[in-house]
Design a protein around this motif. Structure first.
Motif, PDB file in Angstrom:
ATOM      1  N   THR A 116      21.998 -18.590 -92.778  1.00 45.50           N
ATOM      2  CA  THR A 116      22.415 -18.906 -91.316  1.00 45.50           C
ATOM      3  C   THR A 116      22.226 -20.381 -90.894  1.00 45.50           C
ATOM      4  N   VAL A 117      21.774 -21.032 -91.842  1.00 42.99           N
ATOM      5  CA  VAL A 117      21.706 -22.562 -91.361  1.00 42.99           C
ATOM      6  C   VAL A 117      20.616 -22.464 -90.057  1.00 42.99           C
ATOM      7  N   LEU A 118      19.312 -21.844 -90.381  1.00 41.44           N
ATOM      8  CA  LEU A 118      18.505 -21.834 -89.371  1.00 41.44           C
ATOM      9  C   LEU A 118      19.014 -21.096 -88.112  1.00 41.44           C
ATOM     10  N   GLY A 119      19.789 -20.084 -88.220  1.00 36.96           N
ATOM     11  CA  GLY A 119      19.974 -19.250 -87.165  1.00 36.96           C
ATOM     12  C   GLY A 119      21.218 -19.987 -86.190  1.00 36.96           C
ATOM     13  N   THR A 120      21.997 -20.813 -87.010  1.00 34.52           N
ATOM     14  CA  THR A 120      23.118 -21.329 -86.096  1.00 34.52           C
ATOM     15  C   THR A 120      24.454 -20.719 -86.619  1.00 34.52           C
ATOM     16  N   VAL A 121      24.621 -20.231 -87.638  1.00 34.24           N
ATOM     17  CA  VAL A 121      25.756 -19.731 -88.367  1.00 34.24           C
ATOM     18  C   VAL A 121      25.712 -17.982 -88.644  1.00 34.24           C
ATOM     19  N   PRO A 122      26.711 -17.463 -88.011  1.00 34.33           N
ATOM     20  CA  PRO A 122      26.606 -15.948 -88.382  1.00 34.33           C
ATOM     21  C   PRO A 122      26.966 -15.502 -89.678  1.00 34.33           C
ATOM     22  N   ILE A 123      26.272 -14.252 -90.177  1.00 27.46           N
ATOM     23  CA  ILE A 123      26.548 -13.914 -91.472  1.00 27.46           C
ATOM     24  C   ILE A 123      26.776 -12.391 -91.393  1.00 27.46           C
ATOM     25  N   MET A 124      27.047 -11.778 -92.359  1.00 31.37           N
ATOM     26  CA  MET A 124      27.422 -10.214 -92.348  1.00 31.37           C
ATOM     27  C   MET A 124      26.260  -9.547 -93.100  1.00 31.37           C
ATOM     28  N   ALA A 125      25.497  -8.650 -92.666  1.00 31.49           N
ATOM     29  CA  ALA A 125      24.653  -7.769 -93.258  1.00 31.49           C
ATOM     30  C   ALA A 125      25.272  -6.239 -93.236  1.00 31.49           C
ATOM     31  N   GLN A 126      25.173  -5.767 -94.670  1.00 38.50           N
ATOM     32  CA  GLN A 126      25.655  -4.364 -94.602  1.00 38.50           C
ATOM     33  C   GLN A 126      24.582  -3.418 -95.309  1.00 38.50           C
ATOM     34  N   ARG A 127      24.506  -2.242 -94.927  1.00 35.85           N
ATOM     35  CA  ARG A 127      23.711  -1.207 -95.788  1.00 35.85           C
ATOM     36  C   ARG A 127      24.298  -1.317 -97.071  1.00 35.85           C
ATOM     37  N   TYR A 128      23.410  -1.548 -98.164  1.00 32.87           N
ATOM     38  CA  TYR A 128      23.769  -1.334 -99.882  1.00 32.87           C
ATOM     39  C   TYR A 128      24.327  -0.094-100.130  1.00 32.87           C
ATOM     40  N   ILE A 129      25.210  -0.384-100.921  1.00 28.03           N
ATOM     41  CA  ILE A 129      26.180   0.857-101.129  1.00 28.03           C
ATOM     42  C   ILE A 129      25.866   1.120-102.714  1.00 28.03           C
ATOM     43  N   PRO A 130      25.139   2.041-103.050  1.00 26.79           N
ATOM     44  CA  PRO A 130      24.583   2.452-104.425  1.00 26.79           C
ATOM     45  C   PRO A 130      25.744   2.598-105.370  1.00 26.79           C
ATOM     46  N   GLU A 131      27.054   2.766-104.811  1.00 28.58           N
ATOM     47  CA  GLU A 131      28.125   3.002-105.908  1.00 28.58           C
ATOM     48  C   GLU A 131      28.741   1.820-106.429  1.00 28.58           C
ATOM     49  N   ILE A 132      28.145   0.685-106.081  1.00 27.76           N
ATOM     50  CA  ILE A 132      28.658  -0.475-106.689  1.00 27.76           C
ATOM     51  C   ILE A 132      28.348  -0.431-108.062  1.00 27.76           C
ATOM     52  N   VAL A 133      27.496   0.169-108.696  1.00 27.57           N
ATOM     53  CA  VAL A 133      27.170   0.474-110.234  1.00 27.57           C
ATOM     54  C   VAL A 133      28.421   0.929-110.785  1.00 27.57           C
ATOM     55  N   ASP A 134      29.383   1.604-110.070  1.00 28.35           N
ATOM     56  CA  ASP A 134      30.634   2.269-110.521  1.00 28.35           C
ATOM     57  C   ASP A 134      31.773   1.228-110.505  1.00 28.35           C
ATOM     58  N   GLY A 135      31.646   0.063-109.672  1.00 33.03           N
ATOM     59  CA  GLY A 135      32.440  -0.938-109.520  1.00 33.03           C
ATOM     60  C   GLY A 135      32.874  -1.340-108.014  1.00 33.03           C
ATOM     61  N   ASP A 136      33.235  -2.442-107.870  1.00 28.42           N
ATOM     62  CA  ASP A 136      33.704  -2.637-106.470  1.00 28.42           C
ATOM     63  C   ASP A 136      35.350  -2.895-106.645  1.00 28.42           C
ATOM     64  N   LYS A 137      35.960  -2.125-106.151  1.00 31.60           N
ATOM     65  CA  LYS A 137      37.372  -1.811-106.509  1.00 31.60           C
ATOM     66  C   LYS A 137      38.180  -2.699-105.661  1.00 31.60           C
ATOM     67  N   ARG A 138      39.206  -3.336-106.548  1.00 34.00           N
ATOM     68  CA  ARG A 138      40.161  -4.298-105.591  1.00 34.00           C
ATOM     69  C   ARG A 138      41.430  -3.468-105.690  1.00 34.00           C
ATOM     70  N   ILE A 139      41.878  -3.044-104.564  1.00 37.37           N
ATOM     71  CA  ILE A 139      43.196  -2.289-104.269  1.00 37.37           C
ATOM     72  C   ILE A 139      44.240  -3.288-103.670  1.00 37.37           C
ATOM     73  N   LEU A 140      45.171  -3.562-104.767  1.00 44.50           N
ATOM     74  CA  LEU A 140      46.209  -4.482-103.945  1.00 44.50           C
ATOM     75  C   LEU A 140      47.333  -3.749-103.349  1.00 44.50           C
ATOM     76  N   MET A 141      47.646  -4.512-101.978  1.00 49.44           N
ATOM     77  CA  MET A 141      48.675  -3.882-101.223  1.00 49.44           C
ATOM     78  C   MET A 141      49.601  -4.912-101.083  1.00 49.44           C
ATOM     79  N   VAL A 142      51.017  -4.159-100.919  1.00 50.90           N
ATOM     80  CA  VAL A 142      52.188  -4.996-101.081  1.00 50.90           C
ATOM     81  C   VAL A 142      53.014  -4.529 -99.887  1.00 50.90           C
ATOM     82  N   HIS A 143      53.239  -5.219 -98.756  1.00 48.57           N
ATOM     83  CA  HIS A 143      53.848  -4.813 -97.388  1.00 48.57           C
ATOM     84  C   HIS A 143      53.077  -3.255 -97.078  1.00 48.57           C
ATOM     85  N   GLY A 144      51.965  -3.263 -97.212  1.00 48.63           N
ATOM     86  CA  GLY A 144      51.250  -2.044 -96.502  1.00 48.63           C
ATOM     87  C   GLY A 144      51.385  -1.038 -97.331  1.00 48.63           C
ATOM     88  N   GLU A 145      51.750  -0.975 -98.568  1.00 48.83           N
ATOM     89  CA  GLU A 145      51.612  -0.007 -99.558  1.00 48.83           C
ATOM     90  C   GLU A 145      50.727  -0.347-100.639  1.00 48.83           C
TER      91      GLU A 145
END
Length: 315
Positions: free
Chosen positions: A187-216
């Motif tokens: 956060t650079v000493l509390g001056t820059v926002p960051i994201m916090a997310q609850r840990y997702i255990p399923e990450i061990v099975d992979g972080d999936k990249r789904i490609l979208m072409v014109h919304g499909e």
């Protein structure tokens, strides 16, 4: 068509992994005329968008894989399609480039993806428009709020809003000894926002990249599986890429997000999904074409050019 690509130095691409090269090879096979420029080659003169553009030839081989002519001053509006494929960081220079591309758009070029949406749709924050598809997520620079979030959810991922390739991602647990120093740094000493997310255990099975072409969605995704005890699946962080057919849940997610992408002129997008949750929506220069094509015999860039060649139906 005349197709201009804005990208990082073509001399330095990794041919085995580079999605932009896959697009250029397909464009060449289909007989389109190619131009090449880098971000610093674009400019505005008397209110019109121009670039120092080099005619480009590409070859589907290791050496040489391209040939560039001498750069010449050209109106960006002379091109039917402008592929904006400059990798992050998303900094002010990137923002200035979108302004030049917006002028080219006003003059008649189709910029993919839409410059305004490249500015508006931060890859981390855009996903928060779909809270029903996310795990609990907090965006703030305030350490007290992040500490409360960690205490509530016990196991949390924190990351910068402008990172790529897994850079700056940390896993923090309630009571952990490094929470303070990690938050100070991110956060650079509390001056820059960051994201916090609850840990997702399923990450061990992979972080999936789904490609979208014109919304499909493309029928296959790339699961990026963390290796050697890593929490990050990103290929740039050493993740193993395994192509898989989309699940029914993946298709449900794509169906919900797709209309918003079309509305915003985001033609080629990468959804990041862990388990059944969207973590990011990548709009700048999504990758993973080559890995999916290699494992399933697809040609994702052809799906993209099917859309681009029917411009009148989409613009």
């Amino acid at each position: 068509m005349r197709v201009l690509v804005i990208m990082d130095p073509i001399q330095q691409v990794n041919l085995k992994k580079d999605s932009t090269m896959a697009m250029l090879w397909v464009a060449s096979r289909r007989g389109h005329q190619l131009g090449y420029a880098q971000q610093q080659d674009l400019y505005i003169d008397q209110g019109k968008a121009f670039g120092l553009v080099s005619a480009l030839q590409v070859f589907e081989q290791q050496v040489p894989h391209y040939q560039l002519a001498e750069p010449k001053k050209q109106s960006l509006a002379d091109y039917d399609i402008i592929l904006m494929r400059k990798d992050p960081p998303f900094d002010m220079n990137f923002v200035y480039t979108t302004y030049v591309l917006e002028q080219a758009e006003r003059e008649g070029a189709w910029v993919v993806n839409k410059p305004q949406s490249l500015r508006d749709c931060n890859e981390k924050l855009f996903a928060t428009q779909f809270p029903e598809l996310q795990v609990p997520t907090l965006v703030t620079s305030q350490h007290i709020l992040i500490r409360e979030f960690i205490d509530t959810h016990q196991d949390v991922i924190v990351k910068p809003l402008d990172g790529m390739g897994g850079a700056g991602i940390f896993r923090l647990s309630a009571g952990g000894p490094n929470i303070g120093s990690t938050l100070e740094m991110l956060t650079v000493l509390g001056t820059v926002p960051i994201m916090a997310q609850r840990y997702i255990p399923e990450i061990v099975d992979g972080d999936k990249r789904i490609l979208m072409v014109h919304g499909e969605p493309v029928p296959y995704c790339l699961a990026r599986i963390p290796q050697n005890g890593e929490v990050r699946g990103n290929l740039a962080a050493g993740g193993l890429g395994e192509a898989r057919p989309l699940t029914e849940k993946d298709r449900e997610i794509a169906k919900k997000v797709g209309p918003f992408l079309r509305e915003k002129g985001l033609v080629f997008v990468g959804l990041d999904v862990i388990g059944e949750y969207v973590t990011e929506i990548n709009v700048t220069s999504p990758t993973c074409i080559r890995e999916i094509d290699a494992q399933f015999g697809t040609s994702i860039a052809d799906l993209l050019f099917d859309v681009l060649e029917n411009k009148k139906n989409y613009v």
